[in-house]
Design a protein around this motif. Structure first.
Motif, PDB file in Angstrom:
ATOM      1  N   GLN A 240     -45.060 -57.847 -57.282  1.00 32.13           N
ATOM      2  CA  GLN A 240     -45.612 -56.679 -56.599  1.00 32.13           C
ATOM      3  C   GLN A 240     -44.633 -56.161 -55.556  1.00 32.13           C
ATOM      4  N   GLY A 241     -43.458 -55.845 -56.029  1.00 32.83           N
ATOM      5  CA  GLY A 241     -42.411 -55.331 -55.155  1.00 32.83           C
ATOM      6  C   GLY A 241     -41.241 -54.906 -56.015  1.00 32.83           C
ATOM      7  N   PHE A 242     -40.133 -54.536 -55.385  1.00 28.84           N
ATOM      8  CA  PHE A 242     -38.971 -54.076 -56.136  1.00 28.84           C
ATOM      9  C   PHE A 242     -37.936 -55.167 -56.334  1.00 28.84           C
ATOM     10  N   GLY A 243     -38.094 -56.318 -55.661  1.00 25.79           N
ATOM     11  CA  GLY A 243     -37.134 -57.389 -55.842  1.00 25.79           C
ATOM     12  C   GLY A 243     -36.964 -58.203 -54.581  1.00 25.79           C
ATOM     13  N   PHE A 244     -35.910 -59.016 -54.549  1.00 27.26           N
ATOM     14  CA  PHE A 244     -35.658 -59.848 -53.377  1.00 27.26           C
ATOM     15  C   PHE A 244     -34.163 -59.951 -53.124  1.00 27.26           C
ATOM     16  N   VAL A 245     -33.812 -60.255 -51.880  1.00 22.23           N
ATOM     17  CA  VAL A 245     -32.424 -60.523 -51.514  1.00 22.23           C
ATOM     18  C   VAL A 245     -32.326 -61.953 -51.023  1.00 22.23           C
ATOM     19  N   VAL A 246     -31.122 -62.505 -51.106  1.00 23.89           N
ATOM     20  CA  VAL A 246     -30.907 -63.914 -50.771  1.00 23.89           C
ATOM     21  C   VAL A 246     -29.893 -64.023 -49.631  1.00 23.89           C
ATOM     22  N   PRO A 247     -30.287 -64.564 -48.489  1.00 20.17           N
ATOM     23  CA  PRO A 247     -29.324 -64.760 -47.385  1.00 20.17           C
ATOM     24  C   PRO A 247     -28.192 -65.670 -47.834  1.00 20.17           C
ATOM     25  N   SER A 248     -26.988 -65.418 -47.370  1.00 21.76           N
ATOM     26  CA  SER A 248     -25.848 -66.241 -47.766  1.00 21.76           C
ATOM     27  C   SER A 248     -25.993 -67.672 -47.274  1.00 21.76           C
ATOM     28  N   VAL A 249     -26.779 -67.874 -46.199  1.00 16.86           N
ATOM     29  CA  VAL A 249     -26.981 -69.231 -45.680  1.00 16.86           C
ATOM     30  C   VAL A 249     -27.763 -70.095 -46.666  1.00 16.86           C
ATOM     31  N   GLU A 250     -28.375 -69.478 -47.688  1.00 17.00           N
ATOM     32  CA  GLU A 250     -29.109 -70.232 -48.706  1.00 17.00           C
ATOM     33  C   GLU A 250     -28.167 -70.875 -49.724  1.00 17.00           C
ATOM     34  N   LYS A 251     -26.888 -70.458 -49.703  1.00 16.11           N
ATOM     35  CA  LYS A 251     -25.863 -71.049 -50.568  1.00 16.11           C
ATOM     36  C   LYS A 251     -26.201 -70.935 -52.059  1.00 16.11           C
ATOM     37  N   ARG A 252     -26.687 -69.792 -52.468  1.00 13.76           N
ATOM     38  CA  ARG A 252     -26.949 -69.555 -53.890  1.00 13.76           C
ATOM     39  C   ARG A 252     -25.857 -68.677 -54.491  1.00 13.76           C
ATOM     40  N   ALA A 253     -25.781 -68.670 -55.800  1.00 16.22           N
ATOM     41  CA  ALA A 253     -24.812 -67.811 -56.477  1.00 16.22           C
ATOM     42  C   ALA A 253     -25.267 -66.363 -56.421  1.00 16.22           C
ATOM     43  N   ILE A 254     -26.569 -66.126 -56.643  1.00 20.86           N
ATOM     44  CA  ILE A 254     -27.057 -64.754 -56.659  1.00 20.86           C
ATOM     45  C   ILE A 254     -27.291 -64.257 -55.231  1.00 20.86           C
ATOM     46  N   SER A 255     -26.995 -62.981 -55.025  1.00 22.93           N
ATOM     47  CA  SER A 255     -27.232 -62.374 -53.709  1.00 22.93           C
ATOM     48  C   SER A 255     -28.523 -61.586 -53.681  1.00 22.93           C
TER      49      SER A 255
END
Length: 384
Positions: A240-255
């Motif tokens: 129920q939204g347009f998507g999500f963003v990932v803080p760089s501090v989460e250390k994931r590949a996707i942003s």
């Protein structure tokens, strides 16, 4: 949403890109600690920075410095950085505030507070939450239809598609540009370079050396977009939204990840979902060299952790964009100022594209219109 750990948290109502505009939604958010929330609420009392301008240069500051100084570390790490990375695909430590979010700089100068500046525009932002989603529109059949439509309206003998320009020279006697392409040669009274700035700089190195030197100063980053198509029943999240963003501090590949079939309706059947994940900025470098299979496996692993998607995608596409995103680094406006100065001594030459005054499609259209008007004046009215 903001991805924290394996959970998605809605951006607090009234949060305008870098700063909150409403106290109650902020206090109820799980994105920030109590300490982080209090630091943001104290923003109006943060001292304003004094600017010492010299030699006519435009003052600038990194986004990282500005947000940490006015709103605190958590505001930068958990909100501003991922939001801005989703737009500019750049590190806030090198991103120019004056070139990307000049209003925030203006509000500090004028009111001494970002919150005060936002409140003056409250009526226009009363429903703001994260990016301004009302601006996220596209063409029914995709952006390629814009190019196809433009090309169809130009006589076939006046346009060449898929022909690379190899060199540009200036004929002093005829006062014209001479262009040599991969399969043609042509002369022109006026020339618009709607290329990446570094490519434009390379092409005119022998024609306008000083302009070329400024153009190649604008650096570019690369990125990947991974589109995955799933059965709607295989995803338990309501989307129920347009998507999500990932803080760089989460250390994931996707942003970040866009719920593309929600953002742009009618692109897939109602029983299917398109998830478009992004790997951009510094995170993209190691993935550009990996195979599509390796990239998709990593993206699927992270989406499984965040959205609980265990099913195999029906279809997957990986698109690599090498050197496609200009970096508006600290000092960008001073580079633009120098480019404009050099253009005055470059007869019949105009620049257009996302390297200068904005990276969005509307910005590119505006720069193209400005370039066309300049060249019309040059050829018809004899103005440079």
């Amino acid at each position: 949403f903001i991805s924290i750990g394996s959970d998605l948290h809605a951006v607090p109502e009234g949060f305008y890109l870098l700063a909150p505009t409403k106290m109650v939604p902020l206090l109820g958010s799980k994105i920030f600690s109590l300490r982080g929330k209090l630091r943001m609420l104290l923003e109006p009392f943060a001292p304003r920075k004094k600017y010492d301008l010299q030699d006519g240069r435009i003052h600038d500051e990194s986004l990282d410095s500005f947000v940490r100084r006015r709103l605190g570390d958590e505001a930068l790490d958990r909100m501003a950085q991922p939001m801005v990375a989703g737009i500019y695909s750049a590190d806030p430590k090198e991103l120019s505030l004056a070139a990307t979010f000049p209003k925030f700089l203006e509000w500090e100068k004028k009111y001494g507070s970002v919150a005060m500046g936002i409140s003056r525009r409250k009526s226009a932002m009363s429903d703001a939450r994260g990016p301004r989603y009302s601006l996220f529109i596209s063409l029914k059949n995709g952006m390629q239809s814009l190019i196809d439509s433009a090309a169809a309206k130009i006589p076939k003998e006046s346009i060449r598609l898929g022909s690379e320009i190899r060199s540009i020279a200036w004929d002093e006697i005829a006062s014209r540009y001479k262009l040599r392409g991969s399969d043609f040669e042509i002369e022109a009274d006026a020339l618009c370079l709607a290329l990446p700035s570094n490519k434009s700089g390379e092409l005119i190195r022998n024609v306008h050396p000083s302009l070329s030197e400024e153009l190649v100063k604008i650096q570019y980053s690369s990125g990947l977009a991974v589109n995955l198509v799933f059965d709607r029943t295989s995803i338990s999240h309501p989307l129920q939204g347009f998507g999500f963003v990932v803080p760089s501090v989460e250390k994931r590949a996707i942003s970040g990840c866009t719920f593309a079939s929600v953002k742009f309706l009618g692109r897939v059947p109602a029983d299917k979902v398109v998830l478009r994940a992004y790997l951009g900025g510094e995170n993209a470098a190691p993935w550009l060299a990996k195979t599509d299979s390796e990239v998709v496996t990593q993206v699927r692993r992270e989406l499984a952790q965040i959205l609980n998607v265990a099913a195999e995608p029906k279809v997957s596409f990986v698109h690599r964009y090498h050197g496609a995103m200009p970096r508006y680094k600290v000092g960008h406006l001073n580079i633009l100022k120098s480019i404009e100065t050099n253009l005055r001594s470059a007869p019949g030459l105009a620049l257009a594209g996302n390297a200068y005054g904005g990276i969005g499609i509307p910005d590119c259209i505006q720069s193209g219109e400005a370039a066309a008007l300049k060249l019309f004046d040059c050829v018809v009215n004899g103005k440079n």
